[in-house]
Design a protein around this motif. Sequence first.
Motif, PDB file in Angstrom:
ATOM      1  N   UNK A  76     -67.755  95.742 -16.505  1.00  0.00           N
ATOM      2  CA  UNK A  76     -67.582  96.591 -15.798  1.00  0.00           C
ATOM      3  C   UNK A  76     -69.058  97.074 -15.137  1.00  0.00           C
ATOM      4  N   UNK A  77     -70.083  96.945 -16.027  1.00  0.00           N
ATOM      5  CA  UNK A  77     -71.609  97.437 -15.689  1.00  0.00           C
ATOM      6  C   UNK A  77     -71.910  96.102 -14.878  1.00  0.00           C
ATOM      7  N   UNK A  78     -71.561  94.901 -14.828  1.00  0.00           N
ATOM      8  CA  UNK A  78     -72.111  93.931 -13.753  1.00  0.00           C
ATOM      9  C   UNK A  78     -71.399  94.340 -12.423  1.00  0.00           C
ATOM     10  N   UNK A  79     -69.962  94.660 -12.454  1.00  0.00           N
ATOM     11  CA  UNK A  79     -69.400  95.121 -11.125  1.00  0.00           C
ATOM     12  C   UNK A  79     -70.181  96.141 -10.445  1.00  0.00           C
ATOM     13  N   UNK A  80     -70.581  97.168 -11.355  1.00  0.00           N
ATOM     14  CA  UNK A  80     -71.395  98.290 -10.714  1.00  0.00           C
ATOM     15  C   UNK A  80     -72.774  97.597  -9.904  1.00  0.00           C
ATOM     16  N   UNK A  81     -73.253  96.874 -10.910  1.00  0.00           N
ATOM     17  CA  UNK A  81     -74.618  96.460 -10.381  1.00  0.00           C
ATOM     18  C   UNK A  81     -74.422  95.565  -8.991  1.00  0.00           C
ATOM     19  N   UNK A  82     -73.348  94.733  -9.179  1.00  0.00           N
ATOM     20  CA  UNK A  82     -73.402  93.933  -8.151  1.00  0.00           C
ATOM     21  C   UNK A  82     -73.005  94.877  -6.816  1.00  0.00           C
ATOM     22  N   UNK A  83     -72.032  95.770  -6.795  1.00  0.00           N
ATOM     23  CA  UNK A  83     -71.775  96.705  -5.800  1.00  0.00           C
ATOM     24  C   UNK A  83     -72.846  97.164  -5.250  1.00  0.00           C
ATOM     25  N   UNK A  84     -73.869  97.756  -6.266  1.00  0.00           N
ATOM     26  CA  UNK A  84     -75.216  98.516  -5.447  1.00  0.00           C
ATOM     27  C   UNK A  84     -76.033  97.451  -5.040  1.00  0.00           C
ATOM     28  N   UNK A  85     -76.103  96.228  -5.475  1.00  0.00           N
ATOM     29  CA  UNK A  85     -76.628  95.203  -4.470  1.00  0.00           C
ATOM     30  C   UNK A  85     -76.027  94.921  -3.011  1.00  0.00           C
ATOM     31  N   UNK A  86     -74.725  94.755  -3.113  1.00  0.00           N
ATOM     32  CA  UNK A  86     -73.919  94.776  -1.831  1.00  0.00           C
ATOM     33  C   UNK A  86     -74.410  95.934  -0.902  1.00  0.00           C
ATOM     34  N   UNK A  87     -74.197  97.228  -1.453  1.00  0.00           N
ATOM     35  CA  UNK A  87     -74.675  98.388  -0.996  1.00  0.00           C
ATOM     36  C   UNK A  87     -75.998  98.442  -0.069  1.00  0.00           C
ATOM     37  N   UNK A  88     -77.055  97.976  -0.826  1.00  0.00           N
ATOM     38  CA  UNK A  88     -78.339  97.831  -0.403  1.00  0.00           C
ATOM     39  C   UNK A  88     -78.672  96.637   0.885  1.00  0.00           C
ATOM     40  N   UNK A  89     -77.687  95.719   0.363  1.00  0.00           N
ATOM     41  CA  UNK A  89     -77.774  94.554   1.692  1.00  0.00           C
ATOM     42  C   UNK A  89     -77.148  95.389   3.006  1.00  0.00           C
ATOM     43  N   UNK A  90     -76.161  96.016   2.719  1.00  0.00           N
ATOM     44  CA  UNK A  90     -75.449  96.625   3.913  1.00  0.00           C
ATOM     45  C   UNK A  90     -76.445  97.602   4.452  1.00  0.00           C
ATOM     46  N   UNK A  91     -77.389  98.245   3.679  1.00  0.00           N
ATOM     47  CA  UNK A  91     -78.314  99.299   4.223  1.00  0.00           C
ATOM     48  C   UNK A  91     -79.107  98.628   5.082  1.00  0.00           C
ATOM     49  N   UNK A  92     -79.831  97.586   4.535  1.00  0.00           N
ATOM     50  CA  UNK A  92     -80.551  96.635   5.262  1.00  0.00           C
ATOM     51  C   UNK A  92     -80.152  96.227   6.791  1.00  0.00           C
ATOM     52  N   UNK A  93     -78.590  95.989   6.772  1.00  0.00           N
ATOM     53  CA  UNK A  93     -77.849  95.398   7.859  1.00  0.00           C
ATOM     54  C   UNK A  93     -77.868  96.634   8.788  1.00  0.00           C
ATOM     55  N   UNK A  94     -77.656  97.810   8.449  1.00  0.00           N
ATOM     56  CA  UNK A  94     -77.663  98.839   9.175  1.00  0.00           C
ATOM     57  C   UNK A  94     -78.713  99.160  10.064  1.00  0.00           C
ATOM     58  N   UNK A  95     -80.048  98.835   9.455  1.00  0.00           N
ATOM     59  CA  UNK A  95     -81.287  99.021  10.193  1.00  0.00           C
ATOM     60  C   UNK A  95     -81.408  97.992  11.332  1.00  0.00           C
ATOM     61  N   UNK A  96     -80.647  96.866  11.346  1.00  0.00           N
ATOM     62  CA  UNK A  96     -80.757  95.737  12.120  1.00  0.00           C
ATOM     63  C   UNK A  96     -79.706  95.613  13.013  1.00  0.00           C
ATOM     64  N   UNK A  97     -78.575  96.550  12.736  1.00  0.00           N
ATOM     65  CA  UNK A  97     -77.173  96.099  13.551  1.00  0.00           C
ATOM     66  C   UNK A  97     -77.417  96.303  15.128  1.00  0.00           C
ATOM     67  N   UNK A  98     -77.015  95.920  16.022  1.00  0.00           N
ATOM     68  CA  UNK A  98     -76.901  96.088  17.198  1.00  0.00           C
ATOM     69  C   UNK A  98     -75.374  96.779  17.834  1.00  0.00           C
ATOM     70  N   UNK A  99     -74.672  96.991  16.763  1.00  0.00           N
ATOM     71  CA  UNK A  99     -73.179  97.444  17.040  1.00  0.00           C
ATOM     72  C   UNK A  99     -73.327  99.167  17.020  1.00  0.00           C
ATOM     73  N   UNK A 100     -72.314  99.835  17.290  1.00  0.00           N
ATOM     74  CA  UNK A 100     -72.257 101.237  17.241  1.00  0.00           C
ATOM     75  C   UNK A 100     -72.524 101.492  15.736  1.00  0.00           C
ATOM     76  N   UNK A 101     -73.551 102.611  15.537  1.00  0.00           N
ATOM     77  CA  UNK A 101     -73.976 102.793  14.153  1.00  0.00           C
ATOM     78  C   UNK A 101     -73.196 103.621  13.378  1.00  0.00           C
ATOM     79  N   UNK A 102     -72.179 104.780  14.042  1.00  0.00           N
ATOM     80  CA  UNK A 102     -71.173 105.384  13.469  1.00  0.00           C
ATOM     81  C   UNK A 102     -70.080 104.478  13.029  1.00  0.00           C
ATOM     82  N   UNK A 103     -69.788 103.632  14.149  1.00  0.00           N
ATOM     83  CA  UNK A 103     -68.766 102.523  13.601  1.00  0.00           C
ATOM     84  C   UNK A 103     -69.057 101.815  12.380  1.00  0.00           C
ATOM     85  N   UNK A 104     -70.474 101.542  12.149  1.00  0.00           N
ATOM     86  CA  UNK A 104     -70.825 100.862  10.923  1.00  0.00           C
ATOM     87  C   UNK A 104     -70.667 101.554   9.714  1.00  0.00           C
TER      88      UNK A 104
END
Length: 720
Positions: free
Chosen positions: A450-478
Motif C-alpha cells: 500500500x505504501x509503495x502504491x501511494x508513493x508511486x501515485x505521488x510520483x505520477x501526480x508530480x509528473x502530471x503537474x510538470x505536464x500541466x506547465x508545458x501543455x498546450x491543451x485547454x488547462x481546465x480540460x487538463x
Amino acid sequence: MTSEPAGAPTVDRATVDRAAAREEAERHLQALVGREDARLRDDQWTAIEALAVDRRRALVVQRTGWGKSAVYFVATLLLRAQGAGPTVIVSPLLALMRNQIAAAQRAGVRAVTINSTNPEDWEQIHTGVAAGEVDVLLVSPERLNNPTFRDEVLPRLSASAGLLVVDEAHCISDWGHDFRPDYRRIRTLLAELPDGVPVLATTATANARVTRDVAEQLEAGGAPVLVLRGSLDRESLHLGVVRFPTSEQRLAWLTDHLRTLPGSGIIYCLTVAATQEVAQHLREQGHHVAAYSGQTDPTERASLEAALAAGEVKALVATSALGMGFDATLGFVVNLGAPSSPVSYYQQVGRAGRGTEQAEVVLLPGREDRDIWAYFGSLAFPPERLVRQTIDALDAAGRPLSTAVLETEVELGRNRLETMLKVLDVDGAVRRTKGGWESTGQPWTYDAERYARVAEAREREQAAMLAYLETDVCRMRFLRSQLDDPVPDGPEGDCGRCDNCGGLSLDSGLDEAAVEQARARLDRPGVVIEPRKMWPSGLDRLGVELKGRIKNPAEEGRAVARLTDLGHGQALRDLFREGPEGAYDGAVPVPLVQAVVEVLGEWRPAVDQIVVVDSMTHGTLVRDLASGLSRYLGVPVVGSWTIADPSIPTGAGAANSAQRVAAVRRRSRLDLDLTDDARLGRVLLVDDRVVTGWTLTLAAAALLEAGASAVVPLVLATQS
C-alpha cells in the motif's frame, strides 16, 4: 422501512410528501443565503432528499462553490424538525468552520465548534450538546482520537447524532492528495452509528479512484451509498501559466501585476519562509498584503481571513493552510511555486471565483519546486524497521509512554512519529490514552504494498503537474481529466477561458527596475538563528545527564539564508545537493562569500577568536569559510568542534532532539589550540548549515565551559 435513531419519531418513507419537504427545504435555503428568490437545484435536492427523507448515506463530489454546505445545513433543519439529534460535521478547515457557523446562525441554526483554538469552551459545548441546545457540532478530525473526546463524548454523539457529515472526504482515503491519519478514525465512527442515521461525505477534489475508496468506506455495515458526482468545471476561472527562469523575475512580475488583478485574492507559496519573504517585499512596494501560514497565531488567522473575505487586504500570501469558506468572493489566486499535484492545484485555485463571473488564476513555477516536493515526500510513512521499533518499545514498557519518551527510543521527529502512531492506532496496533500511547498486543502487518502504491501515485501526480506547465491543451480540460471528470471530445470540451484557449492573455513583460528591486530583496542575506533554550526531555534514558534550561546557551547567530528561501536559497540548495560524485566540498563560491560579508557588515559581531565545526562531508568548505572569516575579521582560528568518533554517521539522530543530542555528544569533542597565556573571549562558531541546532548548542556549551565569554554562531544555511 429503516430503523430510526433512538428517540426519533417513526416516519414512513413511502408516505412522505416529498413536494412539501422540498418547499420546506427551499424556505430554509432562503434563510441561509438571505434571498427570497433562492431555489434548490435538482441535484442539491437529490442529496437533501436522500439524507432527510430516505435517511441514506451519500457521497457528493462537486466543484467548489456548488453549495455542498447548503445541502447539509438544510438537511439538518429538516431532520431536527423530525426530532433527530444534532448534526456532527467533521471538517479540517478552521476558516471554513468559522464561515459555516456564521452562515448557520443566519438561518437560525445553533452551531458550535470544537477544535484546537477554543479548548476553554469545550466543557460548555459538551453540556450544550447533551442538553439538546446544539443543532450542529463542527469538530476537527484530530478531536476524534483525543482520549477524553473519544471515550466520553464520541459514544454519546454516535448514539444521538441525527446526521454525520464528513467534509473534505478525500482525506479519508490514503489515495487522496491530502491524506490525514485522523480521518481514518471516521471509519470507526461510521461503524458505531445506529441504523438509520444518514451520512454525507463531501469533496471537490476526488478522482475516480479516491471516489471508489471513500464510497467503499461509507458502506461500512452494508449501508448503500448514493454517489452524486457533477461536473468539476469552474466557469468563472481563467487559468494561465507564466514562466521565468529566476525568482527575482517571478517576484517582479507579481509586484507589477498585483494591482491589475481583480478584487482581493490569495498568493499561495510552498513554504512558510516564502510567505514571509514575499509578503515583506510586496508591502515594501506599497501593496496591502499579509503573510498567513499554519504558524500564524489562531486569533490573527481569524482576523486575516475576515479581512480577506471583506476585501480589506489585496491578498494574503499563504501556505496551503489557508482554506476559505464558501461565502468568500475572491477575484484571483496566484501560485508562486507549483503544488506537487494537479489535484492539490485544483483545490487551491478553487478558492477563487465564488460569487463572481470571472477570476484570474496564475501559476508562476520555480526551479525550487521539485526540491520542496522531495522534502515533503521524505516525510512519508516510515520504513518497517522504525515502526517495529516503536511497537517493540511500547510492548516492552507495558504501560503508556508519551511521545517525548518514545522519541528517545525511535529515530523519528515529533510530527512524523505522531502521524505514524495515529495510523497504528487506527490499524489497532496501538491505542492513545491519557498517559500517552500503549500497545494493544494485537498482530500488525506492515502494508509495504500500500505504501509503495501511494508513493508511486505521488510520483505520477508530480509528473502530471510538470505536464500541466508545458501543455498546450485547454488547462481546465487538463485539470478535469486529472480528476477523472468526463470532458467532451473536441472544441466543445475546451473552456475557452484559459491562456491556451485564448480566453486569458498574460503579459510576460518585466520592468527592469522592478526586477532590480526584487533582486535586491532576495539577495539581502541574513537569517537570525535563535539559540536553543531547553534541553530535550528524556535524555537520562539515553545516558545523558542534561535536563531543564540550558545554563550556557549561545547568543543569537546568523545564517546567510534558509534552504527554502527564494533568493540565496537556490544557490545553497545547489551547494548542498548530493550529485553523482557525492557532496560538493570545495571553496565557498564567490557569491556566497559576498553574502557572508554583507551579513557581517549588517550584523557586526564583535569576536576575538574563531572555532570551526568539523564536517565529514563538507570539511574543506567549512574550513575555507573559517579561514576567510579569519582574514576578513583579523582574528585567529583557535580550534574545532572535532569528530572524535567517525563511526557515528553524519546526521545521526537528526530525526528528533533527544537522539540528536546523544549522538552529537558521542561523536564530537572540543579541540582547542591556544597559546599558554591566551584565553577564550567572544568566539565566532562557524558551521556549514543548521539542521536541528543541537550541534551548535553543544559546541557552544563546551566553549563556554572552557572559558569563552560568549559564543555567536555563523553558518551558510539553515534548514528552515
